[in-house]
Design a protein around this motif. Sequence first.
Motif, short mmCIF file in Angstrom:
data_model
loop_
_atom_site.label_atom_id
_atom_site.label_comp_id
_atom_site.label_asym_id
_atom_site.label_seq_id
_atom_site.Cartn_x
_atom_site.Cartn_y
_atom_site.Cartn_z
N TYR A 1 -4.08 9.06 0.55
CA TYR A 1 -4.09 9.03 -0.91
C TYR A 1 -5.49 9.18 -1.49
O TYR A 1 -5.64 9.56 -2.66
CB TYR A 1 -3.48 7.71 -1.39
CG TYR A 1 -3.39 7.59 -2.89
CD1 TYR A 1 -2.39 8.25 -3.60
CD2 TYR A 1 -4.33 6.83 -3.60
CE1 TYR A 1 -2.31 8.14 -4.98
CE2 TYR A 1 -4.25 6.72 -4.98
CZ TYR A 1 -3.25 7.38 -5.66
OH TYR A 1 -3.18 7.28 -7.03
N LEU A 2 -6.51 8.89 -0.70
CA LEU A 2 -7.89 8.82 -1.20
C LEU A 2 -8.30 10.08 -1.96
O LEU A 2 -8.90 10.00 -3.04
CB LEU A 2 -8.85 8.58 -0.03
CG LEU A 2 -10.33 8.37 -0.41
CD1 LEU A 2 -10.50 7.15 -1.30
CD2 LEU A 2 -11.17 8.21 0.87
N ILE B 1 -10.41 1.61 -2.57
CA ILE B 1 -9.59 2.16 -1.49
C ILE B 1 -10.41 2.31 -0.22
O ILE B 1 -9.93 2.03 0.89
CB ILE B 1 -8.97 3.50 -1.91
CG1 ILE B 1 -7.97 3.30 -3.05
CG2 ILE B 1 -8.27 4.17 -0.73
CD1 ILE B 1 -7.43 4.58 -3.64
N ASN C 1 3.96 8.43 2.94
CA ASN C 1 3.98 6.99 2.72
C ASN C 1 5.37 6.51 2.30
O ASN C 1 5.84 5.45 2.74
CB ASN C 1 2.95 6.58 1.67
CG ASN C 1 1.53 6.76 2.17
OD1 ASN C 1 1.31 7.03 3.35
ND2 ASN C 1 0.56 6.62 1.28
N CYS D 1 -3.80 4.79 3.13
CA CYS D 1 -4.88 4.81 2.14
C CYS D 1 -5.70 6.10 2.24
O CYS D 1 -6.10 6.67 1.23
CB CYS D 1 -5.80 3.59 2.33
SG CYS D 1 -5.00 2.02 1.95
N PHE E 1 0.83 -1.21 0.00
CA PHE E 1 0.00 0.00 0.00
C PHE E 1 0.86 1.26 0.00
O PHE E 1 0.54 2.24 -0.68
CB PHE E 1 -0.93 0.01 1.22
CG PHE E 1 -2.03 -1.00 1.14
CD1 PHE E 1 -2.31 -1.68 -0.04
CD2 PHE E 1 -2.81 -1.30 2.24
CE1 PHE E 1 -3.32 -2.61 -0.13
CE2 PHE E 1 -3.83 -2.24 2.17
CZ PHE E 1 -4.09 -2.89 0.98
N ILE F 1 -9.68 0.71 3.38
CA ILE F 1 -9.64 1.49 4.62
C ILE F 1 -10.52 0.84 5.68
O ILE F 1 -10.12 0.70 6.85
CB ILE F 1 -10.09 2.95 4.36
CG1 ILE F 1 -9.04 3.68 3.53
CG2 ILE F 1 -10.33 3.68 5.68
CD1 ILE F 1 -9.47 5.06 3.07
N SER G 1 -12.17 -6.77 -0.75
CA SER G 1 -11.13 -5.93 -1.34
C SER G 1 -10.47 -6.58 -2.55
O SER G 1 -9.80 -5.90 -3.34
CB SER G 1 -10.06 -5.59 -0.29
OG SER G 1 -9.36 -6.75 0.12
N PHE H 1 0.29 3.67 -3.12
CA PHE H 1 -0.29 4.99 -2.86
C PHE H 1 0.84 5.94 -2.43
O PHE H 1 1.04 6.20 -1.24
CB PHE H 1 -1.36 4.90 -1.77
CG PHE H 1 -2.41 3.86 -2.06
CD1 PHE H 1 -3.01 3.80 -3.30
CD2 PHE H 1 -2.79 2.95 -1.08
CE1 PHE H 1 -3.98 2.84 -3.59
CE2 PHE H 1 -3.75 1.99 -1.35
CZ PHE H 1 -4.35 1.94 -2.61
#
Length: 256
Positions: free
Chosen positions: A166-167, A179, A98, A163, A89, A183, A231, A93
């Motif tokens: 980045y969303l 995403i 990150n 996550c 992840f 989460i 997911s 992302f």
Amino acid sequence: MNAAIEISLSVLMWSIALFQVRNILLKRVWKTDPIAFRVWMASLFFALTMTFLITSLSVGINRLTSPNFSRLLAYSSVSMTLYLTASSFLVTFPTVHNRRQVKYLKPYLIGTLSLLLVIYVFFVSRTPEWIEQPVPATAAEMAFKLVLFTFATVFCAIMTIACYRYLSQEKVMVTKYRIITIILTASGGGAFFFTKTILSLGYLWQPLGARWIYVLSMLLMVGTAILWGGSFLHSNVYARVLSISRGVRCWPTYQD
């Protein structure tokens, strides 16, 4: 947790992992898409985790090896699952925060696995076989569980935050839905491991081992396992959900 739930969760996880094997082999994903291969490896380790937690199987493994060896296998497998997922992840992302965190994941994993091994060899393997119950029966069991549950809670928090950061940058709605599912999965997993941490501390203070906390942890585990499966659903499923949700939102307009 009864045998039916244990086996059902294990079958679900193996279905997710094995469903992708043909595609992994045909496309040689370990060369063409290392991140996708890492995510698949995470699903494989998670399937192993759920298998080692099946009571009847764990009893057999312990009899063939040493006391509570199945727990060492399960805890090591779930640690690998969390590491592979979190590192994937953070790369997938790529926000500034990150990228900075990636380098800390592997040392934390190695430290956790090493500590689990030391506690197992010198303490846990010398205790009677564990009977599944909300609160640990010995100090060794408590320490062993706290190492894993703390590690897992931290990694789930890392995934959730990564996550979420980045969303807002994602423009494709289908990907955004996926995403959001991730989460929910990571935050549910974090909540589950946090309740398990509290229950482990019930060895030191009895009120922390309350029955309702144990029931909550079981519900969170089942819910997180289902979300984990969600997911991995094909993007077409997310596209269908998106179109349905848009149709529902537009319905009042048609009524007017």
